[in-house]
Design an enzyme around this catalytic site. Structure first.
Site, PDB file in Angstrom:
ATOM      1  N   PHE A 100       0.763  -1.290   0.061  1.00 30.14           N
ATOM      2  CA  PHE A 100       0.132   0.547   0.076  1.00 30.14           C
ATOM      3  C   PHE A 100       1.040   1.455  -0.062  1.00 30.14           C
ATOM      4  O   PHE A 100       0.436   2.601  -0.344  1.00 30.14           O
ATOM      5  CB  PHE A 100      -0.899   0.238   1.266  1.00 30.14           C
ATOM      6  CG  PHE A 100       0.091   0.784   2.508  1.00 30.14           C
ATOM      7  CD1 PHE A 100      -0.840   1.312   2.676  1.00 30.14           C
ATOM      8  CD2 PHE A 100      -0.083  -0.367   3.078  1.00 30.14           C
ATOM      9  CE1 PHE A 100      -0.063   2.294   3.735  1.00 30.14           C
ATOM     10  CE2 PHE A 100       0.998   0.169   4.594  1.00 30.14           C
ATOM     11  CZ  PHE A 100       0.842   1.228   4.829  1.00 30.14           C
ATOM     12  N   LYS A 101       1.989   1.665   0.464  1.00 32.86           N
ATOM     13  CA  LYS A 101       2.968   2.426   0.152  1.00 32.86           C
ATOM     14  C   LYS A 101       3.575   2.658  -1.263  1.00 32.86           C
ATOM     15  O   LYS A 101       3.746   4.134  -1.006  1.00 32.86           O
ATOM     16  CB  LYS A 101       4.306   1.906   1.132  1.00 32.86           C
ATOM     17  CG  LYS A 101       4.092   1.852   2.373  1.00 32.86           C
ATOM     18  CD  LYS A 101       3.546   2.295   3.447  1.00 32.86           C
ATOM     19  CE  LYS A 101       3.805   1.291   5.013  1.00 32.86           C
ATOM     20  NZ  LYS A 101       4.868   1.505   5.540  1.00 32.86           N
ATOM     21  N   ASP A 102       2.769   2.175  -1.836  1.00 27.75           N
ATOM     22  CA  ASP A 102       3.046   2.725  -3.215  1.00 27.75           C
ATOM     23  C   ASP A 102       1.986   3.960  -3.329  1.00 27.75           C
ATOM     24  O   ASP A 102       2.363   4.625  -4.680  1.00 27.75           O
ATOM     25  CB  ASP A 102       2.963   1.869  -4.072  1.00 27.75           C
ATOM     26  CG  ASP A 102       3.412   0.752  -4.424  1.00 27.75           C
ATOM     27  OD1 ASP A 102       4.837   0.833  -4.301  1.00 27.75           O
ATOM     28  OD2 ASP A 102       3.490  -0.669  -4.673  1.00 27.75           O
ATOM     29  N   THR A 151       7.397   0.095   3.044  1.00 26.08           N
ATOM     30  CA  THR A 151       8.202   1.791   2.467  1.00 26.08           C
ATOM     31  C   THR A 151       9.324   1.917   2.581  1.00 26.08           C
ATOM     32  O   THR A 151       9.396   2.765   1.474  1.00 26.08           O
ATOM     33  CB  THR A 151       8.310   2.696   4.459  1.00 26.08           C
ATOM     34  OG1 THR A 151       6.735   2.977   4.802  1.00 26.08           O
ATOM     35  CG2 THR A 151       8.958   4.490   4.069  1.00 26.08           C
TER      36      THR A 151
END
Length: 764
Positions: free
Chosen positions: A104-106, A139
């Protein structure tokens, strides 16, 4: 919209300034001065990028609106499939792992680099930015990809050696960008994060960096530019459910978020404050349940041992973004008091109305059981972090709840496989294959490619050495990367070339050691090209020192000499402070190489057609279709260009010349279109391959193997000895078939999957 420090509400700066700084000089985090309202009912049918533009425009008010849209569309163009997706099973799963690094950090870290670059340029900041980032797994790689070879920005990532999964570690350690450094530390994530925060406040280090025209920023969620883009997917999930008729517009829903650093769920809190109909935000913790205890008791206590779990991205005891929530619930004075207590005593107490939140945690056994139960009952494969959230939803009997699915299960394949009760291998890639066989869930391409990636970053340090490593990293020289090339494509003798994603890289600095420089000039092609460039322009040579890292095999037909020549010329251009005119570089490189077919793709990237005529070089670049993938068959022997040229006849028949001419234009157009039938015919050649193939041992057996495979065709790369094989991009059979059959031959051959490099040589 202005942004304030959580520790000084009188400090008010613009969005651009907040993104550039990352963290306030007083140690506080930047927060918006207010929450703008956004009515999702009027924006239900917007595509993701348009929704992001509308929401972010409310916060980034000092960004040009048209430019902001361009940055958003550029950033989210990197996603493999649809950007965000809600999968409806027994519960709703918001899948946030279809970006470049499968986490999800993308969502934030594909956009933050573009926001930062725009902010720097518009504010007139020319100093280099050093992104300093601590990671508990996801991250780090998302930031490395987001800032991949970004001009005038370097990135240093710190991760706990034993605190990330095998795939997360490999993703980071194999990053090949010139502007990156990855270091593992012997502590845990909190040690890394504390060191980063300490450096941001260390005036000595900041002064040392300032002397080099470098300033610090962050890609962690402490940077407001990381947090704001995460608000969008909460609104998008709601709209998606309305469109799917799972809820009616205006209905309240809840979100359950697996969280350690509190950033992801804080973005949901921001969405609620903006008017999204959210009932509850459920905080899902793993065995490191410091957040659960805080919301339950009002006491934040980090005086406990950090537990290593199968959900490592949540193995955190100091949740940085909680500071922002405390500010929104109280004042900067309270934040200063509580953060001081946390720093000195590792605990603080703070009680307020947290009625919008629910909380809970999952033990290791509960997490594993949830993975197994979800797959068995819903035929849905989830990773350990998502499983923690799923457990909380079940435990609290939540309805109409969206679970944030934060990572691909393949990033934690051994843990997921074990949870399913399957045998686990010591080889993580065998576990990935086994998980695919069981589930049939698509393996993200980023994870597929890891198997063949080289480990580049091997630095491991004690946490006390972090300051030293930061200053060492900041002292690096200029860096250059030049791609491998494949020339003489079938009928494209001495004219066609392709750039491939295999690189020679170097770092160079001005040197005062004339003796060493002159010694290198005698037998080093990089130094020769560098010096030749000064001669061309009639300028006095400035000695330099090159440190080369070479991945391109020598004398295998993959442009190793062309890469060295281009590298030396680019370094000379930099030292002479000349504009990087690619055509000018090509002309000088062609003078040294004799032919432009290898140097032109090395400089321009992609596919090139080039010729040299009367001292002038003419080149056209073309894009190779994504329908085609490439496989290099590299023998364990060298083939000199001189020997390869000697094998060719002095003259050719008209029929042979016409044969090649007729196929050359067809080949170029077929490479652009990806037409498979045309490619098979267009690769035929009568000018060089029939003669040079005789120099390759076992060529008959090799061609028999290739003819029996579904490969589209093959050709001799450059002067050889490498054979380049073209495959359909969807072909999942040929590569393994070819590898298996090639192993049966007497010779030692390396089979290497390669992609087209679209950029060409560059300098940072």
């Amino acid at each position: 919209m202005k942004f304030l420090s959580t520790r000084n509400s009188n400090l008010k700066i613009s969005a651009r300034e907040a993104i550039v700084k990352g963290i306030s000089d007083d140690g506080g985090l930047f927060v918006p001065e207010s929450f703008p309202k956004f009515d999702i009912s009027k924006n239900l049918n917007l595509k993701y990028t348009d929704l992001a533009h509308k929401i972010l425009s409310l916060y980034l008010t000092d960004f040009d609106r048209d430019e902001l849209l361009r940055l958003i569309e550029k950033s989210y163009g990197t996603f493999e499939d649809e950007i965000a997706r809600v999968t409806c099973k027994k519960d709703f799963y918001l899948e946030l792992y279809h970006g470049r690094t499968a986490a999800f950090k993308d969502f934030a870290l594909c956009l933050l680099p573009n926001l930062l670059s725009y902010a720097k340029k518009s504010l007139g900041i020319k100093d280099k930015t050093l992104i300093l980032t601590a990671t508990s797994g996801d991250t780090g790689k998302a930031a490395l990809e987001g800032f991949y070879n970004t001009e005038n920005i370097d990135i240093l990532v710190l991760y706990p050696t034993e605190g990330v999964s095998a795939i997360q570690k490999r993703q980071m350690d194999s990053t090949d960008s010139l502007n990156s450094k990855v270091i593992s530390i012997d502590g845990n994530f909190d040690d890394a994060q504390s060191a980063v925060k300490k450096i941001f406040k260390d005036t000595h280090i900041k002064e040392k960096l300032k002397e080099k025209n470098i300033y610090l920023s962050s890609a962690n969620s402490i940077n407001i530019g990381r947090l704001l883009p995460q608000i969008i997917y909460y609104f998008y999930a709601y709209a998606d459910l309305v469109r799917a008729e799972k809820i009616s517009c205006g209905d309240k829903i809840s979100f359950c978020v697996p969280t350690g650093n509190f950033g992801d769920i804080l973005a949901g809190y921001y969405a609620k404050e903006m008017g999204l109909p959210i009932d509850k935000m459920a905080i899902a913790s793993n065995s490191n349940n410091v957040l659960t205890d805080f919301f339950k008791t009002g006491r934040y206590d980090a005086n406990r041992e950090l537990k290593k779990t199968i959900s490592p991205s949540m193995d955190i005891l100091v949740s940085s973004n909680l500071e922002r929530l405390i500010y929104h619930k109280s004042s900067d004075k309270v934040v200063r008091e509580k953060m001081k207590e946390l720093a000195e005593k590792h605990f603080f107490e703070f009680k307020d109305d947290f009625s919008e939140f629910l909380w809970g945690y999952a033990s290791e056994d509960e997490t594993k059981a949830t993975i197994k139960k979800t797959f068995r009952e819903e035929n849905y494969l989830i990773d350990p972090h998502t499983a923690v959230a799923k457990h909380i939803v079940d435990e609290l009997s939540l309805k109409n709840t969206v679970i944030l699915s934060t990572a691909s299960p393949y990033k934690f394949s051994s843990s997921v496989l074990s949870a399913l009760g399957e045998k686990v291998s010591l080889d993580e890639f065998e576990n990935i294959d086994a998980l695919y066989e069981i589930s049939g869930v698509k393996i993200p391409s980023e994870i597929k490619k890891l198997r063949d990636k080289k480990i580049i970053h091997k630095t491991k340090i004690n946490k006390s050495q972090i300051d030293e490593e930061v200053l060492k990293f900041a002292s690096r020289g200029k860096r250059i990367a030049v791609p491998a090339t494949s020339a003489n494509l079938g009928p494209g003798f001495d004219t066609l070339g392709l750039a491939l994603n295999l690189y020679n890289t170097c770092e160079f600095k001005i040197s005062e050691d004339w003796k060493a420089f002159e010694e290198n000039l005698k037998n080093n092609l990089i130094y020769e090209a560098y010096a030749h460039c000064f001669e061309v322009y009639g300028e006095k040579i400035v000695p330099v020192k090159f440190d080369l890292a070479s991945d391109i095999p020598i004398s295998r037909g993959l442009g190793s000499s062309a890469a060295c020549v281009v590298m030396g010329i680019m370094a000379a251009f930099d030292v002479m402070k000349k504009d990087f005119d690619k055509k000018e570089i090509l002309k000088i490189a062609t003078d040294m190489e004799g032919h432009p077919d290898n140097v032109s793709p090395a400089i321009f990237g992609g596919g090139t057609a080039s010729i040299c005529d009367k001292g002038q070089v003419f080149v056209e670049k073309f894009n190779v279709s994504d329908k085609i993938k490439f496989l290099a068959l590299i023998p364990d022997f060298k083939l000199s260009t001189k020997l390869a040229r000697q094998s060719l006849p002095k003259t050719y028949t008209r029929d042979d010349a016409v044969f090649n001419i007729s196929r050359l234009s067809l080949l170029i157009l077929s490479l652009i279109s990806g037409d498979e039938e045309n490619i098979k015919v267009a690769l035929e050649d009568k000018i060089h391959q029939p003669y040079r193939f005789k120099l390759i041992p076992e060529i008959n057996q090799i061609e028999k193997i290739l003819d029996e495979s579904p490969a589209l065709g093959h050709y001799l790369s450059g002067a050889g000895s490498t054979l380049m094989i073209l495959l359909d991009n969807e072909d999942k059979i040929s590569e393994e078939f070819i590898k298996k059959q090639i192993k049966k031959l007497k010779g030692d051959y390396k089979v290497l999957p390669l992609e087209i490099d679209k950029t060409g040589a560059f300098i940072i």
